[in-house]
Design an enzyme around this catalytic site. Structure first.
Site, PDB file in Angstrom:
ATOM      1  N   TYR A  95       0.796  -1.234   0.000  1.00  0.00           N
ATOM      2  CA  TYR A  95       0.000   0.000   0.000  1.00  0.00           C
ATOM      3  C   TYR A  95       0.827   1.282   0.000  1.00  0.00           C
ATOM      4  CZ  TYR A  95      -4.393  -2.499   0.201  1.00  0.00           C
ATOM      5  OH  TYR A  95      -5.475  -3.296  -0.123  1.00  0.00           O
ATOM      6  N   GLU A 137      -8.548  -6.847   4.949  1.00  0.00           N
ATOM      7  CA  GLU A 137      -7.810  -7.948   4.331  1.00  0.00           C
ATOM      8  C   GLU A 137      -7.087  -8.797   5.368  1.00  0.00           C
ATOM      9  OE1 GLU A 137      -5.530  -5.879   1.359  1.00  0.00           O
ATOM     10  OE2 GLU A 137      -7.380  -5.221   0.365  1.00  0.00           O
ATOM     11  N   TYR A 208     -10.821 -17.727 -11.130  1.00  0.00           N
ATOM     12  CA  TYR A 208     -11.825 -18.589 -11.748  1.00  0.00           C
ATOM     13  C   TYR A 208     -12.834 -19.031 -10.695  1.00  0.00           C
ATOM     14  CZ  TYR A 208      -8.631 -18.904 -15.726  1.00  0.00           C
ATOM     15  OH  TYR A 208      -7.825 -18.602 -16.798  1.00  0.00           O
TER      16      TYR A 208
END
Length: 408
Positions: A95, A137, A208
């Site tokens: 970050y 997160e 996916y």
């Protein structure tokens, strides 16, 4: 805590991002990868080339600037992006690098208009926004690691089965290479696959959807070969189709995502276009495994029969549900399709059709497919009076605001 002066400056300059945001973020990514090429191991190269990541970041920053004094308003969007970050391996140490290059890009694009006060205010605001992502997160990484069979980051999985589903879609069945158990997940979630392709300097990440229900001891991803005529342009999808075989290993992240089937009793409509059927297959399989009594309507749209995946599986699962019905739309049926009669309607899923099959306005709707398909389905449902809270959708790649027809 941001000062009122900082908040005022950020909010007053937010419209600039709406006007020049993509220009700023394009400069940002160019700077970022020139100074830190190792970060190409994290980002999706295809989204960079298409400009989708640049537009997505521009509108994310714009939304954060508009609500800098009430970041809780954009919390759902933050969580959605945070899931993608966790799945791709974004870490706290990334970050400050992003912040430094983003501020430099703002200054480069705006020139003299980017005064010291503006840059300082944006620096402070970015710190608050970044910390919100880092905190969320951190919880997501911990949750992924501490669940039964879980892990943080990437883990080696072995391909145990490879199955052709249509002329363009192939499924890969994956089990942990170390023989450990597969963690549980929610129907509709996705994983990241990380590959080293021979001759390429950087790793490739792609996300996916898991196309089968949880609890079966494996992950199944169903990958569409992305190609334009005779010129393949989906580097990872083509590599998976052409080079990854049974016994090969690939790296996988723990399941993530919020586009998941609710566990209520209201009717559920699953609307899928093309390879967008994959998360809906996970939901359908879950309903069938639980022998759910919910009214379940599965609506699939495809170009033709050859490109239609999971036809037999859909029929099998729908037959096992006491209140299940399915419909297949083919845009351009072939002569074989017409001869076999294995489809219900030609053309596109339209408002008139939906009006005939939707009986309960409080039903839950799950939509996935190409962006034009999802826009059309959402608009149709809204015209029929379906509440926004009951319409759920998932798209592949950076987040889209389908209502505003722009990236967010």
């Amino acid at each position: 805590m941001l000062s009122q002066k900082t908040i005022d400056i950020v909010k007053s300059t937010a419209p600039i991002l709406a006007e020049r945001g993509v220009e700023i973020t394009s400069v940002f990514y160019k700077r970022l990868f020139e100074k830190h090429p190792e970060l190409l191991n994290i980002f999706n190269h295809a989204n960079q080339k298409k400009g989708r990541q640049q537009a997505a970041l521009a509108n994310t920053v714009y939304a954060a600037a508009e609500h800098i004094d009430r970041l809780e308003v954009i919390l759902p969007a933050v969580k959605q992006i945070a899931y993608k970050h966790r799945s791709l391996g974004v870490k706290p140490e990334h970050y400050p690098i992003v912040g430094e290059n983003l501020l430099a890009a703002i200054k480069e694009v705006l020139g003299h208009a980017a005064t010291d006060d503006i840059i300082q205010a944006w620096g402070e605001a970015y710190g608050v926004i970044a910390q919100a992502f880092i905190d969320i997160e951190k919880e997501m990484y911990l949750e992924a690691k501490e669940q039964t069979g879980g892990w943080a980051g990437f883990k080696a999985f072995k391909v145990v089965k490879k199955e052709i589903e249509s002329s363009v879609i192939t499924s890969f069945y994956l089990k942990p290479a170390d023989g450990s158990n597969v963690p549980d997940y929610l129907p509709g979630q996705y994983i990241s696959v990380r590959l080293q392709i021979e001759g390429e300097a950087y790793l490739f990440n792609r996300q996916y959807t898991l196309s089968d229900s949880p609890g079966k001891g494996y992950f199944r991803i169903s990958v569409k070969r992305e190609a334009d005529g005779h010129f393949p342009h989906g580097q990872v999808s083509n590599y998976l189709h052409d080079h990854v075989e049974i016994g090969d290993e690939i790296e996988v992240s723990a399941p993530a995502g919020e586009f998941v089937l609710d566990q209520g009793t209201s009717p559920v409509y699953l609307l899928g276009g093309g390879v967008g059927i994959t998360p809906l297959m996970s939901m359908l399989n879950d309903l069938a495994n639980k022998k759910s009594a919910r009214q379940t309507v599965f609506i699939q749209a495809s170009k033709n029969g050859e490109m239609t995946a999971f036809r037999n599986e859909v029929k099998e699962k729908m037959d096992s549900l006491p209140n299940g019905e399915s419909y297949l739309f083919l845009e351009n049926p072939t002569s074989i399709d017409r001869q076999d009669g294995g489809f219900d309607h030609q053309g596109f899923i339209g408002l008139a059709f939906l009006e005939t099959i939707i009986k309960d306005p409080n039903a839950k709707f799950y939509i996935c497919g190409p962006v034009p398909f999802m826009k059309a389905m959402i608009e149709n449902l809204e015209q029929l009076g379906i509440k926004e809270a009951n319409i759920h959708y998932e798209f592949f790649g950076p987040s889209l605001n389908l209502k505003e027809k722009q990236f967010v």
